[in-house]
Design a protein around this motif. Structure first.
Motif, short mmCIF file in Angstrom:
data_model
loop_
_atom_site.label_atom_id
_atom_site.label_comp_id
_atom_site.label_asym_id
_atom_site.label_seq_id
_atom_site.Cartn_x
_atom_site.Cartn_y
_atom_site.Cartn_z
N GLY A 6 0.81 -1.21 0.00
CA GLY A 6 0.00 0.00 0.00
C GLY A 6 0.84 1.25 0.00
N ALA A 7 0.16 2.38 0.09
CA ALA A 7 0.83 3.67 0.02
C ALA A 7 1.70 3.93 1.25
N GLY A 8 1.48 3.20 2.34
CA GLY A 8 2.25 3.40 3.56
C GLY A 8 3.67 2.89 3.48
#
Length: 187
Positions: free
Chosen positions: A86-88
Motif C-alpha cells: 500500500g501507500a504506507g
C-alpha cells in the motif's frame, strides 16, 4: 526375412492421398476451437547458493551464499519476492524461497462468463483469465518464509524485517479447480 514381412504387410495397407487446401471464409466461420496453454515444469531454486544476506557469518556484511544446507550458519539462503502492500510503504515478503517444485498440467486460457454465478454472469458477460490448477504439485526440500518489511531489498539503508512464519514442505499436494482472474475498470 524381415524385409519380406514388411513388403507383405505393406501390400495389405490401403493407399490414400491427402492434400491440404485453404478454407473459404464461409467454411472457416463454421470452425470452432479452443485456445490455451498447457504447462509442465520442474523448478529448482537456489540449489547451489543464494542471494545477498545480512544475517550470515560474512565479515564483510553482504555476501553470496555458497551453502544452503540445513547445517549452514547462514540465515538467509533463498530467493525473495517483495510486494508493496500500500501507500504506507510496507512490504509483504516471501523470503528464503528454495527447494524443488514440479507440476504437470497447469493450464492458461481465457474464458467468457455470461451465465451462472447466481445470475451475475449474464450481467458480467465478459472474458476472464482462467488458470487451471495442475492435478499434482510436488515439493522436495521446499521452504519459504512469510514476513513483512520496511523495504524491498535487504541491502537498503535501515532495512528491517519481521519474519512471521517459515514453511517447510516435502511431498505432494493434490489440486483441483480453476482460478479466475476478473478484469477491473481503469483507475
Amino acid at each position: 526375412m524381415m524385409k519380406r514381412l514388411l513388403i507383405i504387410f505393406a501390400s495389405f495397407m490401403p493407399t490414400y492421398g491427402f492434400a491440404l487446401e485453404p478454407l473459404s471464409a464461409e467454411d472457416l466461420s463454421a470452425v470452432s476451437g479452443q485456445g490455451g496453454v498447457y504447462l509442465s515444469g520442474d523448478i529448482t531454486i537456489n540449489e547451489n547458493g543464494g542471494p545477498l544476506n545480512v544475517d550470515g557469518p560474512s565479515a564483510n556484511g553482504y555476501s553470496w551464499q555458497t551453502s544452503c544446507t540445513t547445517a549452514s550458519t547462514d540465515k538467509r539462503c533463498g530467493g525473495r519476492i517483495a510486494v508493496n502492500s500500500g501507500a504506507g510503504g510496507g512490504w509483504l515478503v516471501l523470503d528464503n524461497i528454495r527447494g524443488r517444485f514440479s507440476f504437470e498440467g497447469l493450464t492458461l486460457r481465457t474464458r467468457k462468463i455470461n451465465s451462472d454465478f447466481d445470475g451475475d454472469g449474464a450481467a458480467f458477460n465478459s472474458d476472464v483469465f482462467e488458470i487451471g490448477l495442475p492435478n499434482n504439485l510436488n515439493y522436495e526440500d521446499a521452504s519459504f518464509t512469510i514476513a513483512n518489511s520496511n523495504s524491498a531489498r535487504p541491502t537498503d539503508t535501515g532495512f528491517m524485517q519481521t519474519d512471521i512464519m517459515t514453511v517447510n514442505i516435502n511431498g505432494k499436494a493434490n489440486l483441483q479447480g480453476n482460478l479466475l482472474i476478473f478484469p477491473t475498470g481503469a483507475p
